[in-house]
Write a protein that holds these residues in place. Structure first.
Motif, PDB file in Angstrom:
ATOM      1  N   LYS A 183       0.843  -1.207   0.000  1.00 50.09           N
ATOM      2  CA  LYS A 183       0.000   0.000   0.000  1.00 50.09           C
ATOM      3  C   LYS A 183       0.871   1.246   0.000  1.00 50.09           C
ATOM      4  O   LYS A 183       0.554   2.239  -0.637  1.00 50.09           O
ATOM      5  CB  LYS A 183      -0.929   0.003   1.213  1.00 50.09           C
ATOM      6  CG  LYS A 183      -2.114  -0.921   1.053  1.00 50.09           C
ATOM      7  CD  LYS A 183      -3.032  -0.842   2.250  1.00 50.09           C
ATOM      8  CE  LYS A 183      -4.242  -1.729   2.034  1.00 50.09           C
ATOM      9  NZ  LYS A 183      -5.135  -1.716   3.191  1.00 50.09           N
ATOM     10  N   LYS A 184       1.966   1.189   0.735  1.00 49.31           N
ATOM     11  CA  LYS A 184       2.875   2.332   0.821  1.00 49.31           C
ATOM     12  C   LYS A 184       3.769   2.434  -0.409  1.00 49.31           C
ATOM     13  O   LYS A 184       4.047   3.513  -0.905  1.00 49.31           O
ATOM     14  CB  LYS A 184       3.735   2.193   2.087  1.00 49.31           C
ATOM     15  CG  LYS A 184       4.680   3.332   2.314  1.00 49.31           C
ATOM     16  CD  LYS A 184       5.444   3.174   3.614  1.00 49.31           C
ATOM     17  CE  LYS A 184       6.382   4.340   3.790  1.00 49.31           C
ATOM     18  NZ  LYS A 184       7.006   4.362   5.078  1.00 49.31           N
ATOM     19  N   ASN A 185       4.232   1.292  -0.892  1.00 49.80           N
ATOM     20  CA  ASN A 185       5.169   1.253  -2.011  1.00 49.80           C
ATOM     21  C   ASN A 185       4.794   0.085  -2.924  1.00 49.80           C
ATOM     22  O   ASN A 185       5.227  -1.037  -2.703  1.00 49.80           O
ATOM     23  CB  ASN A 185       6.602   1.084  -1.498  1.00 49.80           C
ATOM     24  CG  ASN A 185       7.618   1.004  -2.614  1.00 49.80           C
ATOM     25  OD1 ASN A 185       7.280   1.141  -3.787  1.00 49.80           O
ATOM     26  ND2 ASN A 185       8.865   0.767  -2.256  1.00 49.80           N
ATOM     27  N   PRO A 186       4.000   0.339  -3.976  1.00 52.26           N
ATOM     28  CA  PRO A 186       3.564  -0.753  -4.846  1.00 52.26           C
ATOM     29  C   PRO A 186       4.654  -1.313  -5.759  1.00 52.26           C
ATOM     30  O   PRO A 186       4.431  -2.299  -6.447  1.00 52.26           O
ATOM     31  CB  PRO A 186       2.438  -0.121  -5.669  1.00 52.26           C
ATOM     32  CG  PRO A 186       2.666   1.336  -5.598  1.00 52.26           C
ATOM     33  CD  PRO A 186       3.376   1.610  -4.311  1.00 52.26           C
ATOM     34  N   ASN A 187       5.835  -0.706  -5.735  1.00 47.14           N
ATOM     35  CA  ASN A 187       6.929  -1.155  -6.591  1.00 47.14           C
ATOM     36  C   ASN A 187       8.221  -1.313  -5.780  1.00 47.14           C
ATOM     37  O   ASN A 187       9.226  -0.672  -6.067  1.00 47.14           O
ATOM     38  CB  ASN A 187       7.129  -0.162  -7.747  1.00 47.14           C
ATOM     39  CG  ASN A 187       8.065  -0.698  -8.805  1.00 47.14           C
ATOM     40  OD1 ASN A 187       8.280  -1.895  -8.928  1.00 47.14           O
ATOM     41  ND2 ASN A 187       8.640   0.211  -9.572  1.00 47.14           N
ATOM     42  N   PRO A 188       8.199  -2.186  -4.766  1.00 51.72           N
ATOM     43  CA  PRO A 188       9.389  -2.317  -3.925  1.00 51.72           C
ATOM     44  C   PRO A 188      10.484  -3.138  -4.599  1.00 51.72           C
ATOM     45  O   PRO A 188      10.204  -4.019  -5.408  1.00 51.72           O
ATOM     46  CB  PRO A 188       8.862  -3.052  -2.694  1.00 51.72           C
ATOM     47  CG  PRO A 188       7.774  -3.922  -3.245  1.00 51.72           C
ATOM     48  CD  PRO A 188       7.139  -3.093  -4.344  1.00 51.72           C
ATOM     49  N   THR A 189      11.703  -2.845  -4.242  1.00 51.60           N
ATOM     50  CA  THR A 189      12.816  -3.691  -4.653  1.00 51.60           C
ATOM     51  C   THR A 189      12.888  -4.871  -3.681  1.00 51.60           C
ATOM     52  O   THR A 189      12.279  -4.842  -2.604  1.00 51.60           O
ATOM     53  CB  THR A 189      14.150  -2.931  -4.598  1.00 51.60           C
ATOM     54  OG1 THR A 189      14.418  -2.593  -3.220  1.00 51.60           O
ATOM     55  CG2 THR A 189      14.124  -1.670  -5.471  1.00 51.60           C
ATOM     56  N   GLU A 190      13.663  -5.879  -4.050  1.00 47.41           N
ATOM     57  CA  GLU A 190      13.835  -7.010  -3.140  1.00 47.41           C
ATOM     58  C   GLU A 190      14.450  -6.545  -1.823  1.00 47.41           C
ATOM     59  O   GLU A 190      14.056  -7.005  -0.749  1.00 47.41           O
ATOM     60  CB  GLU A 190      14.706  -8.086  -3.779  1.00 47.41           C
ATOM     61  CG  GLU A 190      14.895  -9.283  -2.872  1.00 47.41           C
ATOM     62  CD  GLU A 190      15.714 -10.394  -3.488  1.00 47.41           C
ATOM     63  OE1 GLU A 190      16.376 -11.106  -2.704  1.00 47.41           O
ATOM     64  OE2 GLU A 190      15.697 -10.555  -4.719  1.00 47.41           O
ATOM     65  N   THR A 191      15.395  -5.632  -1.894  1.00 50.69           N
ATOM     66  CA  THR A 191      16.035  -5.104  -0.685  1.00 50.69           C
ATOM     67  C   THR A 191      15.007  -4.411   0.201  1.00 50.69           C
ATOM     68  O   THR A 191      15.020  -4.580   1.429  1.00 50.69           O
ATOM     69  CB  THR A 191      17.168  -4.130  -1.056  1.00 50.69           C
ATOM     70  OG1 THR A 191      18.124  -4.848  -1.840  1.00 50.69           O
ATOM     71  CG2 THR A 191      17.841  -3.551   0.176  1.00 50.69           C
ATOM     72  N   GLU A 192      14.098  -3.653  -0.404  1.00 50.50           N
ATOM     73  CA  GLU A 192      13.064  -2.965   0.381  1.00 50.50           C
ATOM     74  C   GLU A 192      12.111  -3.968   1.036  1.00 50.50           C
ATOM     75  O   GLU A 192      11.712  -3.770   2.188  1.00 50.50           O
ATOM     76  CB  GLU A 192      12.294  -1.989  -0.510  1.00 50.50           C
ATOM     77  CG  GLU A 192      13.110  -0.787  -0.918  1.00 50.50           C
ATOM     78  CD  GLU A 192      12.467   0.047  -2.004  1.00 50.50           C
ATOM     79  OE1 GLU A 192      12.667   1.282  -1.977  1.00 50.50           O
ATOM     80  OE2 GLU A 192      11.766  -0.510  -2.882  1.00 50.50           O
ATOM     81  N   VAL A 193      11.758  -5.024   0.327  1.00 54.24           N
ATOM     82  CA  VAL A 193      10.895  -6.052   0.919  1.00 54.24           C
ATOM     83  C   VAL A 193      11.601  -6.705   2.104  1.00 54.24           C
ATOM     84  O   VAL A 193      11.019  -6.874   3.176  1.00 54.24           O
ATOM     85  CB  VAL A 193      10.480  -7.109  -0.125  1.00 54.24           C
ATOM     86  CG1 VAL A 193       9.709  -8.257   0.540  1.00 54.24           C
ATOM     87  CG2 VAL A 193       9.640  -6.487  -1.238  1.00 54.24           C
ATOM     88  N   ARG A 194      12.853  -7.060   1.907  1.00 52.27           N
ATOM     89  CA  ARG A 194      13.610  -7.681   2.999  1.00 52.27           C
ATOM     90  C   ARG A 194      13.729  -6.740   4.201  1.00 52.27           C
ATOM     91  O   ARG A 194      13.589  -7.171   5.350  1.00 52.27           O
ATOM     92  CB  ARG A 194      14.990  -8.116   2.518  1.00 52.27           C
ATOM     93  CG  ARG A 194      14.937  -9.318   1.589  1.00 52.27           C
ATOM     94  CD  ARG A 194      16.341  -9.756   1.143  1.00 52.27           C
ATOM     95  NE  ARG A 194      16.265 -10.882   0.241  1.00 52.27           N
ATOM     96  CZ  ARG A 194      16.139 -12.143   0.616  1.00 52.27           C
ATOM     97  NH1 ARG A 194      16.089 -12.439   1.903  1.00 52.27           N
ATOM     98  NH2 ARG A 194      16.076 -13.106  -0.278  1.00 52.27           N
ATOM     99  N   TYR A 195      13.975  -5.477   3.962  1.00 47.17           N
ATOM    100  CA  TYR A 195      14.076  -4.492   5.036  1.00 47.17           C
ATOM    101  C   TYR A 195      12.739  -4.378   5.770  1.00 47.17           C
ATOM    102  O   TYR A 195      12.687  -4.366   6.994  1.00 47.17           O
ATOM    103  CB  TYR A 195      14.520  -3.135   4.478  1.00 47.17           C
ATOM    104  CG  TYR A 195      14.630  -2.067   5.541  1.00 47.17           C
ATOM    105  CD1 TYR A 195      15.748  -1.998   6.367  1.00 47.17           C
ATOM    106  CD2 TYR A 195      13.609  -1.150   5.730  1.00 47.17           C
ATOM    107  CE1 TYR A 195      15.848  -1.036   7.350  1.00 47.17           C
ATOM    108  CE2 TYR A 195      13.702  -0.182   6.715  1.00 47.17           C
ATOM    109  CZ  TYR A 195      14.813  -0.125   7.526  1.00 47.17           C
ATOM    110  OH  TYR A 195      14.894   0.822   8.510  1.00 47.17           O
ATOM    111  N   TRP A 196      11.650  -4.290   4.998  1.00 46.32           N
ATOM    112  CA  TRP A 196      10.319  -4.122   5.574  1.00 46.32           C
ATOM    113  C   TRP A 196       9.961  -5.313   6.465  1.00 46.32           C
ATOM    114  O   TRP A 196       9.297  -5.155   7.475  1.00 46.32           O
ATOM    115  CB  TRP A 196       9.291  -3.958   4.453  1.00 46.32           C
ATOM    116  CG  TRP A 196       7.949  -3.526   4.934  1.00 46.32           C
ATOM    117  CD1 TRP A 196       6.913  -4.342   5.251  1.00 46.32           C
ATOM    118  CD2 TRP A 196       7.495  -2.191   5.170  1.00 46.32           C
ATOM    119  NE1 TRP A 196       5.831  -3.598   5.660  1.00 46.32           N
ATOM    120  CE2 TRP A 196       6.169  -2.274   5.621  1.00 46.32           C
ATOM    121  CE3 TRP A 196       8.084  -0.941   5.031  1.00 46.32           C
ATOM    122  CZ2 TRP A 196       5.410  -1.154   5.924  1.00 46.32           C
ATOM    123  CZ3 TRP A 196       7.331   0.174   5.342  1.00 46.32           C
ATOM    124  CH2 TRP A 196       6.016   0.071   5.790  1.00 46.32           C
TER     125      TRP A 196
END
Length: 159
Positions: free
Chosen positions: A117-130
């Motif tokens: 919802k916040k970031n519909p286009n995350p990178t793999e790094t962003e997903v892992r961080y989240w």
């Protein structure tokens, strides 16, 4: 000890309940309201198994008092599906076998929905961080990450 009357919105429905002043939102959800999707893994906010959103912000429900929900909007894992139809993230978790024992799965699904919802286009790094606040001892995270990335791609294509 006197009970506190709380009126809140949970999964789109207005809900009223009485709770003890020191009772956690997790305990209220599970024990008073029968919403057992959120799990207690640690009770200290370290594992993410009890993750819900409070006014759209990801929180550990074991760290929020039930009385603090007054006037707020809460979404639990039970609020992700629409009727009988699974949320796209839930469907991808099944397709990718991104779950095993199920203790962490509700918190991870709620967290990843909040991310998309916040970031519909995350990178793999962003997903892992989240997802750093969500612990899984069964699957590792590869299947989870792939399911989230594929869901994000599908949701972007659909919009």
């Amino acid at each position: 000890m006197s009970k506190i009357h709380v009126t809140t919105t949970i999964n789109g429905d207005q809900v009223e309940y009485l709770c003890d002043p020191r009772e956690t939102l997790l305990d209220v959800l599970r024990d008073r309201l029968g919403l057992t999707g959120a799990k207690e893994g640690c009770g200290t906010g370290d594992c993410g198994a009890c993750s819900v959103t409070l006014d759209g912000r990801l929180v550990c429900s074991c760290l929020v008092l039930g009385a603090e929900a007054e006037g707020h909007d809460i979404t639990t894992i039970e609020g992700m599906a629409t009727g009988e139809e699974l949320h796209p993230l839930q469907q991808k978790f099944i397709e990718y076998a991104a779950l095993q024992c199920g203790i962490c799965t509700p918190g991870i699904l709620v967290a990843t929905e909040a991310l998309l919802k916040k970031n519909p286009n995350p990178t793999e790094t962003e997903v892992r961080y989240w997802l750093a606040g969500n612990l899984c001892r069964c699957t590792g995270y590869d299947k989870i990450i792939r399911a989230v990335m594929d869901t994000a791609a599908d949701m972007r294509e659909a919009s």
